[in-house]
Scaffold this motif. Structure first.
Motif, PDB file in Angstrom:
ATOM      1  N   ARG A 151       0.847  -1.197   0.000  1.00  0.00           N
ATOM      2  CA  ARG A 151       0.000   0.000   0.000  1.00  0.00           C
ATOM      3  C   ARG A 151       0.885   1.252   0.000  1.00  0.00           C
ATOM      4  NH1 ARG A 151      -4.661   0.359   4.409  1.00  0.00           N
ATOM      5  NH2 ARG A 151      -5.715  -0.917   2.832  1.00  0.00           N
ATOM      6  N   PRO A 152       0.619   2.211  -0.904  1.00  0.00           N
ATOM      7  CA  PRO A 152       1.475   3.401  -1.004  1.00  0.00           C
ATOM      8  C   PRO A 152       1.129   4.472   0.041  1.00  0.00           C
ATOM      9  CG  PRO A 152      -0.244   3.486  -2.669  1.00  0.00           C
ATOM     10  CD  PRO A 152      -0.414   2.170  -1.967  1.00  0.00           C
ATOM     11  N   TYR A 153       2.179   5.093   0.547  1.00  0.00           N
ATOM     12  CA  TYR A 153       2.044   6.199   1.492  1.00  0.00           C
ATOM     13  C   TYR A 153       2.965   7.332   1.057  1.00  0.00           C
ATOM     14  CZ  TYR A 153      -0.378   3.044   4.707  1.00  0.00           C
ATOM     15  OH  TYR A 153      -1.271   2.180   5.270  1.00  0.00           O
ATOM     16  N   GLY A 154       2.503   8.566   1.262  1.00  0.00           N
ATOM     17  CA  GLY A 154       3.353   9.709   1.023  1.00  0.00           C
ATOM     18  C   GLY A 154       4.345   9.887   2.171  1.00  0.00           C
ATOM     19  N   GLY A 155       5.289  10.788   2.004  1.00  0.00           N
ATOM     20  CA  GLY A 155       6.225  11.100   3.083  1.00  0.00           C
ATOM     21  C   GLY A 155       7.260  10.011   3.288  1.00  0.00           C
ATOM     22  N   ARG A 156       7.549   9.696   4.540  1.00  0.00           N
ATOM     23  CA  ARG A 156       8.578   8.725   4.904  1.00  0.00           C
ATOM     24  C   ARG A 156       8.098   7.888   6.075  1.00  0.00           C
ATOM     25  NH1 ARG A 156      12.653  12.896   8.057  1.00  0.00           N
ATOM     26  NH2 ARG A 156      10.992  14.146   8.977  1.00  0.00           N
ATOM     27  N   LEU A 157       8.837   6.836   6.373  1.00  0.00           N
ATOM     28  CA  LEU A 157       8.448   5.932   7.449  1.00  0.00           C
ATOM     29  C   LEU A 157       9.507   5.921   8.542  1.00  0.00           C
ATOM     30  CD1 LEU A 157       7.175   2.839   5.412  1.00  0.00           C
ATOM     31  CD2 LEU A 157       5.800   4.724   6.343  1.00  0.00           C
ATOM     32  N   ARG A 158       9.052   6.038   9.765  1.00  0.00           N
ATOM     33  CA  ARG A 158       9.920   5.883  10.919  1.00  0.00           C
ATOM     34  C   ARG A 158       9.706   4.475  11.460  1.00  0.00           C
ATOM     35  NH1 ARG A 158       9.568   9.793  16.274  1.00  0.00           N
ATOM     36  NH2 ARG A 158      11.497   9.132  17.299  1.00  0.00           N
ATOM     37  N   LEU A 159      10.785   3.727  11.622  1.00  0.00           N
ATOM     38  CA  LEU A 159      10.727   2.318  12.009  1.00  0.00           C
ATOM     39  C   LEU A 159      11.273   2.187  13.428  1.00  0.00           C
ATOM     40  CD1 LEU A 159      12.199   0.928   8.671  1.00  0.00           C
ATOM     41  CD2 LEU A 159       9.812   1.483   9.197  1.00  0.00           C
ATOM     42  N   ILE A 160      10.387   1.825  14.367  1.00  0.00           N
ATOM     43  CA  ILE A 160      10.726   1.840  15.787  1.00  0.00           C
ATOM     44  C   ILE A 160      10.479   0.471  16.406  1.00  0.00           C
ATOM     45  CG2 ILE A 160      10.330   3.010  18.000  1.00  0.00           C
ATOM     46  CD1 ILE A 160       8.897   5.225  16.350  1.00  0.00           C
ATOM     47  N   PRO A 161      11.535  -0.228  16.851  1.00  0.00           N
ATOM     48  CA  PRO A 161      11.318  -1.449  17.630  1.00  0.00           C
ATOM     49  C   PRO A 161      10.632  -1.095  18.951  1.00  0.00           C
ATOM     50  CG  PRO A 161      13.568  -1.324  16.810  1.00  0.00           C
ATOM     51  CD  PRO A 161      12.950   0.023  16.600  1.00  0.00           C
ATOM     52  N   GLU A 162       9.512  -1.748  19.235  1.00  0.00           N
ATOM     53  CA  GLU A 162       8.714  -1.382  20.401  1.00  0.00           C
ATOM     54  C   GLU A 162       8.121  -2.643  21.017  1.00  0.00           C
ATOM     55  OE1 GLU A 162       6.216   2.526  20.606  1.00  0.00           O
ATOM     56  OE2 GLU A 162       4.866   0.956  19.935  1.00  0.00           O
ATOM     57  N   SER A 163       8.596  -2.998  22.208  1.00  0.00           N
ATOM     58  CA  SER A 163       8.095  -4.179  22.928  1.00  0.00           C
ATOM     59  C   SER A 163       8.184  -5.446  22.077  1.00  0.00           C
ATOM     60  CB  SER A 163       6.646  -3.952  23.385  1.00  0.00           C
ATOM     61  OG  SER A 163       6.548  -2.810  24.200  1.00  0.00           O
ATOM     62  N   GLY A 164       9.314  -5.601  21.410  1.00  0.00           N
ATOM     63  CA  GLY A 164       9.525  -6.786  20.607  1.00  0.00           C
ATOM     64  C   GLY A 164       8.838  -6.773  19.258  1.00  0.00           C
ATOM     65  N   GLU A 165       8.210  -5.664  18.899  1.00  0.00           N
ATOM     66  CA  GLU A 165       7.538  -5.535  17.611  1.00  0.00           C
ATOM     67  C   GLU A 165       8.074  -4.312  16.880  1.00  0.00           C
ATOM     68  OE1 GLU A 165       3.383  -5.277  18.315  1.00  0.00           O
ATOM     69  OE2 GLU A 165       3.204  -7.307  19.133  1.00  0.00           O
ATOM     70  N   LEU A 166       7.837  -4.279  15.592  1.00  0.00           N
ATOM     71  CA  LEU A 166       8.248  -3.128  14.802  1.00  0.00           C
ATOM     72  C   LEU A 166       7.058  -2.201  14.618  1.00  0.00           C
ATOM     73  CD1 LEU A 166      10.510  -1.788  13.125  1.00  0.00           C
ATOM     74  CD2 LEU A 166       9.568  -2.967  11.125  1.00  0.00           C
ATOM     75  N   ARG A 167       7.172  -0.990  15.130  1.00  0.00           N
ATOM     76  CA  ARG A 167       6.125   0.005  14.942  1.00  0.00           C
ATOM     77  C   ARG A 167       6.494   0.880  13.750  1.00  0.00           C
ATOM     78  NH1 ARG A 167       1.867  -0.793  16.146  1.00  0.00           N
ATOM     79  NH2 ARG A 167       1.952  -0.726  18.419  1.00  0.00           N
ATOM     80  N   VAL A 168       5.598   0.962  12.786  1.00  0.00           N
ATOM     81  CA  VAL A 168       5.811   1.767  11.586  1.00  0.00           C
ATOM     82  C   VAL A 168       4.992   3.045  11.711  1.00  0.00           C
ATOM     83  CG1 VAL A 168       5.613   1.855   9.077  1.00  0.00           C
ATOM     84  CG2 VAL A 168       6.167  -0.312  10.213  1.00  0.00           C
ATOM     85  N   VAL A 169       5.666   4.180  11.634  1.00  0.00           N
ATOM     86  CA  VAL A 169       5.005   5.477  11.777  1.00  0.00           C
ATOM     87  C   VAL A 169       5.222   6.276  10.498  1.00  0.00           C
ATOM     88  CG1 VAL A 169       4.834   7.616  13.113  1.00  0.00           C
ATOM     89  CG2 VAL A 169       5.389   5.450  14.278  1.00  0.00           C
ATOM     90  N   ASN A 170       4.134   6.701   9.889  1.00  0.00           N
ATOM     91  CA  ASN A 170       4.183   7.490   8.665  1.00  0.00           C
ATOM     92  C   ASN A 170       4.279   8.972   9.013  1.00  0.00           C
ATOM     93  OD1 ASN A 170       1.852   8.082   5.895  1.00  0.00           O
ATOM     94  ND2 ASN A 170       4.069   8.197   5.932  1.00  0.00           N
ATOM     95  N   HIS A 171       5.390   9.595   8.661  1.00  0.00           N
ATOM     96  CA  HIS A 171       5.542  11.041   8.778  1.00  0.00           C
ATOM     97  C   HIS A 171       5.168  11.632   7.424  1.00  0.00           C
ATOM     98  CE1 HIS A 171       8.137  11.582  12.581  1.00  0.00           C
ATOM     99  NE2 HIS A 171       7.696  10.331  12.567  1.00  0.00           N
ATOM    100  N   VAL A 172       4.103  12.391   7.376  1.00  0.00           N
ATOM    101  CA  VAL A 172       3.557  12.840   6.095  1.00  0.00           C
ATOM    102  C   VAL A 172       2.996  14.246   6.253  1.00  0.00           C
ATOM    103  CG1 VAL A 172       1.285  11.815   6.584  1.00  0.00           C
ATOM    104  CG2 VAL A 172       1.996  12.145   4.202  1.00  0.00           C
ATOM    105  N   GLY A 173       2.990  15.002   5.167  1.00  0.00           N
ATOM    106  CA  GLY A 173       2.420  16.339   5.190  1.00  0.00           C
ATOM    107  C   GLY A 173       0.951  16.310   5.587  1.00  0.00           C
ATOM    108  N   LEU A 174       0.545  17.268   6.415  1.00  0.00           N
ATOM    109  CA  LEU A 174      -0.817  17.276   6.935  1.00  0.00           C
ATOM    110  C   LEU A 174      -1.858  17.292   5.828  1.00  0.00           C
ATOM    111  CD1 LEU A 174      -2.800  17.480   9.318  1.00  0.00           C
ATOM    112  CD2 LEU A 174      -2.491  19.974   9.243  1.00  0.00           C
TER     113      LEU A 174
END
Length: 316
Positions: A151-174
């Protein structure tokens, strides 16, 4: 023209007949609270220091309420240059082992900018290797989008290991985000005025969560627990038009951002939000639009007592 600084104390406010939510806390502090993710952080923070919202003048308000047809309409603030804000959206539906790639050449870099991985369009990030490379990384691309499980997303992705899982956060223009939310929350074939009302409500809700983030790493999630967000797959010309034609416009009450609640229809709205106060029925918004109501009249119908404000870059 009245100017209210968005970055100053959003105290909780109430609207007659019942109170509904407004963001609390200081927007600037909320947005730069986490460690700086990239080299442009200082510039972004300085832009936020100058962020203000302009409300309509009393003269504009009087004009907007001069006829019975427009008596429900919220006065529209005058147009101005846009404000480029970045929102952080946790992609909670991505799973713990998502396939990450991009539509063009991509790079995974560490928080300090060190190159960790790179690849071409469609090739996947090596997650196993990523776990060994540090506590946090960024996926960015020279192409049009980053891809999460295709699935396509604008902006960029922040990849954060969190409690043994990978949390993907989309930083994108409002505004890119708002165009996608409109398409995920409403059929894009609906009246443009209903879509525009949805854009303002979605932007106001998003700003409220930027001021009161759900997590130190992200402002809000991508599910209907917050507001639906499916990346660029739910964005099209009509939803982007709805966002662009209302760019920077939010609902305000006595200087506070209104956390503009909404639901599919009146019954769901009452069941879900009746104890909280004002809430927009999306099907009701479409019905009003088909009767000739403009977006500001639709918003005035559902958020009585609120006003429209437009974000702007304040003086330095």
């Amino acid at each position: 023209m009245a100017v209210v600084a968005v970055a100053v104390g959003f105290a909780a406010q109430g609207l007659a007949p019942r109170p509904y939510g407004a963001a609390q806390g200081e927007l600037l502090d909320a947005l730069i609270d986490t460690p700086p993710p990239a080299q442009d952080t200082t510039t972004a923070a300085e832009q936020l220091r100058r962020l203000e919202a302009r409300r309509a003048t009393p003269q504009a308000t009087a004009t907007a309420t001069s006829t019975s047809t427009s008596s429900l309409g919220l006065a529209e603030p005058e147009a101005g240059p846009g404000v480029d804000l970045e929102i952080r959206v946790a992609l909670l539906g991505a799973g713990t082992n998502p396939d990450l790639s991009a539509s063009g050449a991509w790079q995974v870099v560490s928080r300090d900018g060190q190159l960790l991985q790179q690849g071409g369009a469609g090739s996947s990030v090596n997650l196993s290797e990523l776990w060994l490379q540090g506590p946090e990384a960024w996926l960015q691309t020279s192409g049009s989008s980053v891809l999460v499980n295709g699935r396509p997303y604008g902006g960029r992705l922040r990849l954060i290991p969190e409690s043994g899982e990978l949390r993907v956060v989309n930083h994108v223009g409002l505004e890119t985000y708002i165009g996608a939310v409109v398409g995920a929350e409403m059929p894009s074939s609906w009246s443009l005025e209903a879509l525009r009302a949805q854009a303002v409500a979605a932007r106001s809700y998003a700003l409220a969560h930027m001021a009161r983030p759900a997590n130190r790493h992200w402002h809000l999630g991508d599910t209907t627990r917050w507001q639906a967000y499916k990346g660029l797959s739910s964005s099209n010309e009509r939803t982007r038009q709805a966002a662009a034609s209302t760019a920077g416009m939010i609902l305000s009450y006595q200087g506070a951002i209104v956390e503009s609640l909404y639901a599919a229809n009146r019954q769901i709205s009452l069941e879900a939000h009746g104890h909280l106060g004002a809430s927009m029925s999306q099907h009701g918004a479409q019905d009003l639009a088909m009767q000739g109501y403009r977006y500001n009249q639709i918003l005035g119908h559902y958020y009585q007592g609120a006003s429209l404000a437009r974000l702007k870059a304040g003086a330095s």
